[in-house]
Scaffold this motif. Structure first.
Motif, PDB file in Angstrom:
ATOM      1  N   UNK A 172       0.819  -1.209   0.000  1.00  0.00           N
ATOM      2  CA  UNK A 172       0.000   0.000   0.000  1.00  0.00           C
ATOM      3  C   UNK A 172       0.856   1.264   0.000  1.00  0.00           C
ATOM      4  N   UNK A 173       2.035   1.182   0.570  1.00  0.00           N
ATOM      5  CA  UNK A 173       2.909   2.352   0.633  1.00  0.00           C
ATOM      6  C   UNK A 173       3.578   2.603  -0.728  1.00  0.00           C
ATOM      7  N   UNK A 188       2.598  10.493  -1.291  1.00  0.00           N
ATOM      8  CA  UNK A 188       2.039  11.623  -0.554  1.00  0.00           C
ATOM      9  C   UNK A 188       0.605  11.932  -0.992  1.00  0.00           C
ATOM     10  N   UNK A 189       0.347  11.801  -2.258  1.00  0.00           N
ATOM     11  CA  UNK A 189      -1.014  12.025  -2.772  1.00  0.00           C
ATOM     12  C   UNK A 189      -1.992  11.020  -2.157  1.00  0.00           C
ATOM     13  N   UNK A 231      -6.224   9.386   1.885  1.00  0.00           N
ATOM     14  CA  UNK A 231      -6.631   8.621   3.059  1.00  0.00           C
ATOM     15  C   UNK A 231      -6.985   9.543   4.219  1.00  0.00           C
ATOM     16  N   UNK A 232      -6.202  10.594   4.373  1.00  0.00           N
ATOM     17  CA  UNK A 232      -6.476  11.583   5.420  1.00  0.00           C
ATOM     18  C   UNK A 232      -7.831  12.245   5.184  1.00  0.00           C
ATOM     19  N   UNK A 233      -8.089  12.623   3.948  1.00  0.00           N
ATOM     20  CA  UNK A 233      -9.359  13.250   3.609  1.00  0.00           C
ATOM     21  C   UNK A 233     -10.526  12.291   3.850  1.00  0.00           C
ATOM     22  N   UNK A 234     -10.301  11.017   3.560  1.00  0.00           N
ATOM     23  CA  UNK A 234     -11.360  10.022   3.766  1.00  0.00           C
ATOM     24  C   UNK A 234     -11.701   9.887   5.245  1.00  0.00           C
ATOM     25  N   UNK A 285      -5.881   3.157   5.220  1.00  0.00           N
ATOM     26  CA  UNK A 285      -4.546   3.357   4.659  1.00  0.00           C
ATOM     27  C   UNK A 285      -3.661   4.212   5.557  1.00  0.00           C
ATOM     28  N   UNK A 286      -4.264   5.002   6.454  1.00  0.00           N
ATOM     29  CA  UNK A 286      -3.445   5.779   7.391  1.00  0.00           C
ATOM     30  C   UNK A 286      -2.572   4.863   8.236  1.00  0.00           C
TER      31      UNK A 286
END
Length: 286
Positions: A133-134, A146-147, A152-155, A212-213
């Motif tokens: 995943x990374x 980074x994108x 994932x952060x936004x989710x 994913x975080x």
């Protein structure tokens, strides 16, 4: 959380006797009735009591939002199976092994590093979820890390705000022609296995994007010096995921009782079901 599991016992099981036991962790997107159940049954036929459970938030196990897939949860599932099976009638607590398949293999390495109830450790077609995943499978997405972290952060922020849950790896709706053009064996054969030949209503490759975080900073091959139990890592010689098994195996540099067994001619998914490969693996596990 309530966790759904199946326990397999040898023929003529007698709870008054003592049997060795094996905890089995299923692949990412899989459930206990698929490949994990096949190996659980095969090992029970050899005289072991075996247990395999649906991961928390997946399959028939509890947890919301559904299809959350975080390493800490998956590792805790393995500890939890050990908690349960070591108190099952007839189990010899001093002879407990652990077997992880695909993504369950990566989580098995982490669980066994610290849980010394596991006296032996084996993996089949180990898949390092964090590495994939990374960096992308076979390092194919290095330029978008980074994108994807931002997505994932936004989710997660959207979930917290009461918005819709976003998912990754949703492969529903692919046509047969689209599947045949998937260039990576693991993904093409995996789709055929999970969606066609061995489909189960509880099985899905999709995960919450917020997972994913945690997944993207996980590394199955880290701290391998902690894993000093006998270690057997099994993978197909033609598996495009073989690099993951080899990476973790090499990281276990201080383990003096380890073996890498390559199944001649097998791809990743073929170790899940093809009789000649399954039989060779079961023979080696025995």
């Amino acid at each position: 959380l309530k966790i759904a599991a199946n326990v397999y016992t040898p023929a003529n099981y007698d709870p008054a006797k003592k049997y060795p036991a094996i905890v089995i962790a299923h692949p990412n997107g899989g459930v206990k009735e698929q490949v994990a159940g096949l190996y659980a049954q095969k090992l029970a036929e050899l005289g072991y009591i075996t247990i395999t459970a649906d991961a928390a938030y997946q399959g028939a196990s509890a947890g919301d939002p559904r299809h959350t897939d975080k390493p800490a949860n998956r590792i805790e599932d393995i500890h939890g199976m050990a908690d349960y099976i070591t108190h099952y009638a007839g189990v010899d607590q001093t002879r407990l092994g652990v077997l992880g398949i695909c993504g369950g293999g990566g989580y098995t390495l982490k669980a066994a590093q610290t849980d010394k109830r596991f006296k032996s450790v084996a993996t089949i077609s180990m898949f390092d979820s964090g590495l994939a995943y990374r960096n992308g499978y076979m390092n194919s997405q290095l330029d978008s890390i980074q994108q994807r972290l931002q997505e994932a952060t936004d989710a997660r922020a959207q979930e917290v705000a009461g918005g819709a849950i976003s998912y990754a790896n949703d492969m529903t709706g692919l046509t047969d022609e689209q599947v045949t053009h998937i260039p990576i064996d693991l993904y093409r054969q995996g789709y055929e296995y999970y969606v066609k030949t061995h489909a189960h209503p509880n099985s899905t490759p999709k995960i919450t994007k917020s997972s994913l975080l945690d997944l993207m900073n996980f590394d199955a091959a880290s701290n391998m010096d902690l894993l000093q139990q006998p270690l057997l890592m099994i993978a197909g010689s033609k598996a495009d995921s073989l690099y993951m098994t080899e990476r973790a195996y090499q990281a276990a540099s201080t383990n003096i009782n380890k073996e890498l067994f390559k199944v001649d001619g097998a791809t990743h998914i073929e170790t899940y079901y093809a009789p000649k490969y399954v039989n060779a693996i079961v023979s080696k596990l025995k």
